[in-house]
Design a protein around this motif. Structure first.
Motif, PDB file in Angstrom:
ATOM      1  N   THR A  11     -38.393  22.557  -5.406  1.00 15.81           N
ATOM      2  CA  THR A  11     -37.427  21.549  -5.829  1.00 15.81           C
ATOM      3  C   THR A  11     -37.197  20.507  -4.744  1.00 15.81           C
ATOM      4  O   THR A  11     -37.190  20.818  -3.564  1.00 15.81           O
ATOM      5  N   GLU A  12     -37.003  19.295  -5.221  1.00 22.06           N
ATOM      6  CA  GLU A  12     -36.695  18.190  -4.325  1.00 22.06           C
ATOM      7  C   GLU A  12     -35.269  17.759  -4.630  1.00 22.06           C
ATOM      8  O   GLU A  12     -34.911  17.566  -5.783  1.00 22.06           O
ATOM      9  N   LYS A  13     -34.482  17.644  -3.589  1.00 28.43           N
ATOM     10  CA  LYS A  13     -33.114  17.174  -3.815  1.00 28.43           C
ATOM     11  C   LYS A  13     -32.835  15.998  -2.900  1.00 28.43           C
ATOM     12  O   LYS A  13     -33.302  15.969  -1.760  1.00 28.43           O
TER      13      LYS A  13
ATOM     14  N   GLN B  16     -36.257  24.715  -1.249  1.00 27.17           N
ATOM     15  CA  GLN B  16     -35.765  23.380  -1.558  1.00 27.17           C
ATOM     16  C   GLN B  16     -36.213  22.412  -0.471  1.00 27.17           C
ATOM     17  O   GLN B  16     -36.157  22.738   0.708  1.00 27.17           O
TER      18      GLN B  16
ATOM     19  N   SER C 223     -28.125  22.932   1.030  1.00 30.31           N
ATOM     20  CA  SER C 223     -28.765  23.892   0.124  1.00 30.31           C
ATOM     21  C   SER C 223     -27.803  24.373  -0.947  1.00 30.31           C
ATOM     22  O   SER C 223     -28.202  24.697  -2.059  1.00 30.31           O
TER      23      SER C 223
END
Ligand SMILES: Nc1nc2c(ncn2[C@@H]2O[C@H](COP(=O)(O)OP(=O)(O)O)[C@@H](O)[C@H]2O)c(=O)[nH]1
Ligand SMILES: [Mg+2]
Length: 665
Positions: A21-23, A77, A191
């Motif tokens: 996942t990219e945040k 992440q 996170s």
């Protein structure tokens, strides 16, 4: 595109294999001038945020600086953190507010050699006013000593704030102490955070606007609320004009679209820079067209001339602090919202002055309209921009100067002040504040998505708190009151004229002219879905049977007699309806179908009309095409009747005119 843009500073993070996942998050620095914010950003990212030669010369960040940090978060992440480095000098608090407007976390800096300073305090208050509730504290210049004492001082200062449990990390850019610790602290904070929500209402508050040779106008800002796409048509607020995005970058990478929480650079080649029509500058907002704009009633989907707000004055202000002076009704202040600053006037609802530690509902009237949403945070500084004196949250972006002191509206605003993020409450109070609301535009200027609003409408409908009719939502009580008003008007009219088939809709519209057109249409639709019925241009109860009242019966007998004496050659209409009673009776006979209007001055009883029609048909069948005069003689009538009568039959498709003769059609 923006190759020369100062936000281009990190190599595009490819082709490293993509983790799960990219945040995207935004972090801003805060803290006293010279406490090492910019040096820390450089140590974290390799990018020096103090890049302008002038900043270099004066060694202070006079404008926002930007950098990007990529961290590995928990559970695979990948965290993209856009860093906004805010200046610390007090002249530049304006920039600080502009940078902090839409951030996820503050990197709050206190230097070991100085400890807690006046601007440390002011920045803390600003973060609080802006609703920033997450921070990591960097205790900088740890190489200069006395860490424990300062750490304790910081803990004490933060004890009663939302940052009471924020980690405090000693750092030094000289010895590199704590830089890795700081990165892990940031990674573990981010996170556990949710990225900014995409509610389909993008806003990019412009913090810089400049022209690049060969590219044209480029603006940068932090995107919130939704996505923006390449080639998309956008609206620039508060001046409300259209433009088209040519390309988008984030930290030097070309993007097809930008997401909420991204530092974003946009090229708008057709727009000039500066003040004036169709020009763009810092403080403006890029957004997309509101689909409800076509349904605009008195509510704007654009900028707000007046905001209803909850004002708050920090309890941390010490009595001797000039910023602590009570904020008086009518004061002129500087309103900082997004990246804009406007002079504004304050009108307090419940008192003459706002003291430190208190909250109050108020109205803000900016010098010119601003583009704000329900739930937006803002900061107030004094008119000479020396002190931060209050802050707050927008409760109603379309405030109403007149209705402000209305007790019901006051209650609704107070309810909102307690829970401005509760969608049901906001929908309910929106309907309460406006009366009847076009569904499509309800809470168009809020942080709620269309889906959330639609679901709230359904819940409130199920609870019977509101009703939805056509394109309108209303609270059940007000809608019933409006229906009762209309019902009374119809009932009164028909009890005065029981012979009518209904009450003229145009008269009803005139009597309810205080309501908008779409409200009236929804009302008629609703009434006709149960007890009422539309008959031509009239409305009546379904049970309504038109009947002549007893006092009109003699007049009716007279008219019937007049129409049957010379059946094919009755008197002119104006002779028949010689008085108001006769007029009412004739209208009744026409509406009930007993009498037929042939022309404006010619009426026939239906029975005679049918006989006359058959006689005309018989004559033509027997004798072939006939003139008016032949038919007039045969039927023993006059030209006065025969000419309009035949025209009527032509219109009905019974006869057709060829030259001066009639044939059967
Ligand atoms: N000894 C020491 N000096 C530092 C440290 N961090 C910054 N400085 C110095 O403090 C001054 C102000 O730093 P700067 O990053 O511009 O502060 P800002 O105004 O908060 O952005 C500069 O001269 C830096 O070299 C540090 O960790 N240790
Ligand atoms: Mg700096």
């Amino acid at each position: 595109m923006v190759q020369a843009d100062r936000e281009r500073n990190v190599d595009c993070p490819n082709p490293i294999p993509r983790p799960m996942t990219e945040k995207h998050f935004i972090l801003a620095t805060a803290g006293h001038v010279d406490h090492g914010k910019s040096a820390l950003v450089k140590a974290l990212t390799g990018t020096d945020p103090d890049r302008l030669p002038e900043e270099k010369a004066r060694q202070i960040t006079i404008e926002l600086g930007f950098a990007q940090l990529i961290l590995q978060g928990a559970n695979e992440q990948r965290l993209h953190i856009g860093i906004v480095d805010v200046p610390g000098h007090e002249d530049f608090v304006r920039n600080m507010i502009a940078g902090v407007g839409s951030i996820d976390l503050a990197l709050f800096v206190v230097a070991a050699d100085d400890g807690w300073m006046p601007q440390t305090e002011e920045h803390l208050q600003i973060l609080t006013y802006l609703g920033v509730d997450r921070a990591v504290i960097a205790l900088t210049k740890s190489d200069l000593g006395k860490i424990d004492g300062v750490a304790e001082q910081i803990r004490n200062q933060l004890r009663t704030t939302t940052f009471a449990r924020s980690p405090i990390i000693p750092t030094s850019v000289r010895t590199a102490e704590g830089i890795e610790n700081l990165k892990s602290a940031l990674a573990s904070e981010f996170s556990t955070m949710q990225p900014q929500r995409d509610v389909g209402r993008p806003r990019l508050f412009i913090d810089r606007a400049f022209v690049l040779r060969g590219i044209g106008t480029v603006v940068t800002g932090t995107l919130t609320g939704g996505r923006l796409h390449c080639s998309e048509s956008v609206v620039i607020q508060p001046h409300n004009f259209d433009a088209r995005i040519r390309s988008i970058q984030s930290h030097g990478c070309e993007l097809e679209n930008a997401q909420p929480g991204m530092r974003t650079a946009i090229s708008l080649p057709d727009v000039g820079i500066g003040d004036g029509p169709a020009r763009i500058k810092r403080g403006d907002v890029i957004t997309v067209a509101d689909p409800s704009a076509s349904l605009r009633t008195n509510l704007g989907s654009g900028a707000s001339p007046i905001l209803a707000v909850l004002l708050e004055k920090s309890h941390r202000l010490k009595p001797k602090d000039p910023a602590a002076r009570p904020l008086k009704n009518g004061t002129s202040v500087n309103l900082h919202h997004g990246t804009s600053r406007f002079p504004a006037k304050i009108y307090l609802l419940d008192g003459d002055a706002l003291e430190p530690g208190r909250q109050m509902i108020a109205q803000l009237q900016p010098e010119s309209p601003i583009f704000a949403f329900l739930g937006d945070r803002f900061v107030l500084r004094d008119a000479s921009e020396q002190y931060t004196i209050a802050g707050g949250v927008v409760l109603d972006p379309d405030g109403d100067r007149k209705g402000f002191r209305d007790e019901e509206k006051r209650k609704l605003l107070i309810a909102r002040a307690m829970a401005s993020d509760d969608v049901d409450l906001c929908v309910r109070s929106e309907i309460g504040l406006r009366g009847f609301v076009a569904i499509q535009s309800i809470l168009g200027k809020s942080h709620f998505s269309r889906v959330e609003i639609t679901e709230a409408l359904l819940r409130l409908q199920r609870l019977r708190e509101i009703v939805v009719h056509g394109k309108i939502a209303a609270n059940t009580g007000s809608w019933q009151a409006l229906r009762n008003r209309a019902t009374l008007l119809i009932d009164n009219a028909l009890s005065k004229n029981p012979e009518r088939i209904g009450f003229d809709l145009s008269q009803l519209r005139a009597a309810l002219r205080d309501q908008a057109g779409h409200v009236f249409e929804a009302l008629i639709e609703d009434m006709c879905s149960d007890d009422f019925v539309r008959r031509e241009s009239m409305i009546a109860r379904r049970s309504h049977q038109p009947a002549l009242p007893a006092n009109l019966r003699p007049a009716a007998a007279k008219i019937r007699e007049a129409l049957s004496k010379k059946p094919f050659d009755p008197p002119a209409r104006r002779e028949i309806e010689s008085d108001p009673n006769a007029q009412r009776v004739l209208r009744f006979l026409i509406e009930s179908g007993e009498v037929i209007e042939i022309a404006s001055d010619v009426v026939l009883s239906r029975e005679n009309f049918e006989r006359m029609k058959n006689a005309v048909a018989d004559f033509i069948l027997k004798n072939g095409p006939a003139t008016v005069s032949e038919l007039r003689q045969a039927l023993e009538t006059s030209r006065r009747i025969m000419v309009p009568f035949l025209e009527h039959l032509d219109r009905q498709g019974v006869t057709r005119r060829i030259g001066d003769k009639r044939v059967l059609a």
